[in-house]
Write an enzyme that holds these catalytic residues in place. Structure first.
Site, PDB file in Angstrom:
ATOM      1  N   TRP A 110       0.841  -1.177   0.000  1.00  0.00           N
ATOM      2  CA  TRP A 110       0.000   0.000   0.000  1.00  0.00           C
ATOM      3  C   TRP A 110       0.883   1.236   0.000  1.00  0.00           C
ATOM      4  CZ3 TRP A 110      -1.526  -4.481   2.168  1.00  0.00           C
ATOM      5  CH2 TRP A 110      -2.839  -4.890   1.936  1.00  0.00           C
ATOM      6  N   ASP A 114      13.068  -8.076  19.281  1.00  0.00           N
ATOM      7  CA  ASP A 114      13.341  -6.677  18.937  1.00  0.00           C
ATOM      8  C   ASP A 114      14.836  -6.434  18.714  1.00  0.00           C
ATOM      9  OD1 ASP A 114      12.692  -4.044  18.546  1.00  0.00           O
ATOM     10  OD2 ASP A 114      12.655  -3.515  20.654  1.00  0.00           O
ATOM     11  N   TRP A 116      -1.096   0.487  18.468  1.00  0.00           N
ATOM     12  CA  TRP A 116      -0.061  -0.462  18.066  1.00  0.00           C
ATOM     13  C   TRP A 116      -0.630  -1.867  17.912  1.00  0.00           C
ATOM     14  CZ3 TRP A 116       5.263   0.894  20.755  1.00  0.00           C
ATOM     15  CH2 TRP A 116       5.625   2.183  20.368  1.00  0.00           C
ATOM     16  N   ARG A 139       3.468  -4.899  25.285  1.00  0.00           N
ATOM     17  CA  ARG A 139       2.692  -4.677  24.061  1.00  0.00           C
ATOM     18  C   ARG A 139       2.399  -5.965  23.269  1.00  0.00           C
ATOM     19  NH1 ARG A 139       7.707  -2.119  23.364  1.00  0.00           N
ATOM     20  NH2 ARG A 139       9.016  -2.945  21.694  1.00  0.00           N
ATOM     21  N   ASP A 170       3.574  -4.151  10.672  1.00  0.00           N
ATOM     22  CA  ASP A 170       3.044  -5.400  11.238  1.00  0.00           C
ATOM     23  C   ASP A 170       1.620  -5.741  10.784  1.00  0.00           C
ATOM     24  OD1 ASP A 170       4.964  -4.104  12.774  1.00  0.00           O
ATOM     25  OD2 ASP A 170       4.117  -4.673  14.679  1.00  0.00           O
TER      26      ASP A 170
HETATM   27  N1  DQQ Z   1       5.472  -2.576  15.892  1.00  0.00           N
HETATM   28  C1  DQQ Z   1       4.362  -2.076  16.659  1.00  0.00           C
HETATM   29  C2  DQQ Z   1       4.546  -2.591  18.055  1.00  0.00           C
HETATM   30  C3  DQQ Z   1       5.343  -3.825  17.816  1.00  0.00           C
HETATM   31  C4  DQQ Z   1       6.282  -3.418  16.735  1.00  0.00           C
HETATM   32  C5  DQQ Z   1       4.352  -0.571  16.598  1.00  0.00           C
HETATM   33  C6  DQQ Z   1       6.846  -4.586  15.962  1.00  0.00           C
HETATM   34  O1  DQQ Z   1       3.307  -2.832  18.679  1.00  0.00           O
HETATM   35  O2  DQQ Z   1       5.985  -4.239  18.995  1.00  0.00           O
HETATM   36  O3  DQQ Z   1       4.117  -0.141  15.270  1.00  0.00           O
HETATM   37  O4  DQQ Z   1       7.231  -4.245  14.666  1.00  0.00           O
END
Ligand code: DQQ
Length: 528
Positions: A4, A223, A69, A135, A10
């Site tokens: 897009w 991460d 998110w 999150r 994500d």
């Molecule tokens: N992207 C989101 C978070 C997640 C991260 C934020 C992973 O919620 O942890 O855009 O790419």
């Protein structure tokens, strides 16, 4: 691949509802980089052609005013979907929010109402949760005690954690004393995913199933490494613990299986109960520079949705592009069995090289196996792929495909196998070499790779590669290992791109089958 305009990341909350697939995703409506995050929403009836709708979730409450998110959907009793997502609140703390469809009789689930109880989970002084590491709620699963369970990704110092919450009504949530699973030294766990897979068979099962017929998979997006890793193990429901067969504590991170050894992150599965399969969606981030993304006006794609199941060995998962993608195939090219001589380059004619699906199988003659190069000491396969790239000869390999090759081979992306002898066993290295993929040196040209658990003397060595303008998505060993590359050639574009089968080793290799197709363009901006 789904693309897009603007910044795209994500996949969130995929589900099938009343025969319609829904995909939400992290989206920046205002630019080609990450920021201003909302849940954009697209729908499809085949996971290939998509129609965008208005964003489903966007900042509107104190509990999400600084961003909406990632999160997941769960189908509650009475076939009612619910979204749990991470909101960034006024204090920039990460909290979990709940939303329901405004109208459950709308198969397009266009409008979502946020719960007045939001946030439904938050960091407090009592629960000692770190407010900047809390999150990405998972899809819920129902325990035998009638309680819903979800995981939230977190960390404490450098220990990655999947915090477990339980609820009777999906609104009031209690944090469990101990996490479902955690591992020292792995850093923040983003986008956890937890689901059962059948011990025998390729069908998917409902996320709540937990009996003797299944094993469980915990996937975490690390991460610190920006890769999606998975563990296979048992879910001990009475203790609410996941016990991996081989966890991060037992094995170095490099040896934990990944969904994909290339660019693939923040993935998520859902159970497609209409087709009895578990489908995996993942974000293939860019290899271009942010400046180039801004110039072209978009960034980020989703890889082709994949069906995912447990390999019959029980040791690893298998992934394969959903069958619907084959509807895009046209102009079938088929080769009879052919010998690919050492140093040979054979053009695959008759398909559109910038948008193609190629399936190829190789056979190594058992009399030639002694030609394999001896690997003296164990080396990280990704490093081995860059040290021993396409142009470095050996007895057996490299052999495979050159995609996005320019006429004079100034540019190409090569996906190949190379066979080593390591401690008296045959070891198959599977690589995607981007070092020559573009003359634009601002692109990330890292090579990727892994070892592939294939017995070359008794099994075929197969490769399927889906090629689409800036994507080379490869499945080795019938889906045992996947590598997604993002490439931006400058010469090998559109009708100036070519595909070849190649063997740069000194020993001949047999191609036992080759099928290739041009791929039609999928519809990404369909209208209702
Ligand atoms: N992207 C989101 C978070 C997640 C991260 C934020 C992973 O919620 O942890 O855009 O790419």
């Amino acid at each position: 691949m789904l693309k897009w305009m603007s910044g795209f990341a994500d996949p969130n909350g995929p589900l099938i509802y009343k025969g319609v697939y829904h995909l939400f995703y992290q989206y920046n409506p205002k630019g080609a980089q990450w920021g201003n995050i909302v849940w954009a929403h697209s729908i499809s009836t085949d996971l290939v052609n998509w129609t965008p709708l208005d964003p489903a979730i966007f900042p509107s409450q104190p509990s999400d005013i600084n961003g909406c998110w990632s999160g997941s959907t769960t189908i509650l009793h009475g076939n009612k979907p619910a979204i749990l997502y991470t909101g960034i609140n006024k204090l920039n703390h990460q909290v979990q929010n709940l939303a329901y469809p405004k109208n459950v009789s709308d198969p397009f689930l266009r409008e979502w109402i946020k719960s007045p109880e939001n946030p439904v989970m938050e960091p407090t002084t009592e629960n000692k949760i770190n407010s900047s590491s809390f999150r990405d709620p998972t899809t819920g699963w129902l325990g035998k005690d009638g309680k819903w369970r979800v995981l939230i990704g977190s960390k404490r110092r450098t220990t990655g954690i999947a915090i477990l919450y339980k609820s009777k009504d999906f609104v009031n949530w209690d944090k469990s004393k101990h996490p479902l699973h955690s591992a020292k030294g792995t850093g923040m766990w983003e986008c956890p995913d937890f689901f059962p897979v059948l011990k025998n068979g390729i069908n998917g099962v409902d996320t709540s199933l937990n009996d003797n017929s299944v094993r469980h998979v915990l996937k975490v997006s690390l991460d610190d490494h920006k890769h999606d890793y998975y563990l296979i193990g048992s879910y001990e429901e009475e203790k609410d613990r996941f016990v991996p067969d081989k966890g991060f504590e037992e094995v170095e991170i490099e040896y934990v299986f990944r969904y994909d050894y290339g660019k693939y992150y923040a993935s998520k599965t859902f159970f497609d109960y209409e087709k009895n399969r578990r489908v995996l969606l993942g974000w293939a981030n860019e290899s271009s520079s942010v400046d180039d993304d801004i110039k072209k006006g978009w960034s980020g794609i989703h890889a082709i949705p994949r069906a995912i199941w447990l390999h019959k060995s029980g040791k690893q998962l298998v992934q394969w592009p959903v069958v619907e993608i084959e509807k895009l195939r046209v102009n079938h090219v088929n080769w009879p069995t052919k010998l690919l001589r050492g140093d040979e380059l054979l053009q695959i004619n008759g398909v559109t090289a910038s948008q193609a699906d190629v399936e190829i199988s190789f056979e190594v003659n058992e009399n030639d196996i002694g030609e394999a190069e001896v690997l003296e000491k164990w080396t990280d396969p990704q490093i081995l792929c860059s040290q021993k790239g396409t142009s470095v000869k050996s007895g057996l390999g490299p052999f495979g495909l050159l995609a996005f090759a320019s006429k004079g081979l100034q540019e190409f992306t090569s996906v190949f196998f190379r066979i080593f002898k390591f401690q008296n066993k045959n070891l198959v290295l599977f690589c995607s070499d981007q070092s020559r993929s573009s003359l634009n040196k601002h692109n990330d040209l890292t090579s990727y790779g892994t070892f592939l658990d294939v017995d070359v003397l008794h099994e075929k060595l197969s490769l399927r590669t889906l090629i689409d303008h800036s994507v080379v998505e490869s499945f080795g060993g019938e889906g045992k290992a996947c590598i997604t590359a993002r490439v931006y050639p400058t010469l090998a574009i559109n009708d100036k791109a070519f595909i070849y089968a190649f063997n740069n080793g000194t020993t001949d290799i047999k191609i036992t089958s080759l099928s290739a197709w041009s791929m039609k363009k999928a519809q990404l901006n369909g209208k209702l």
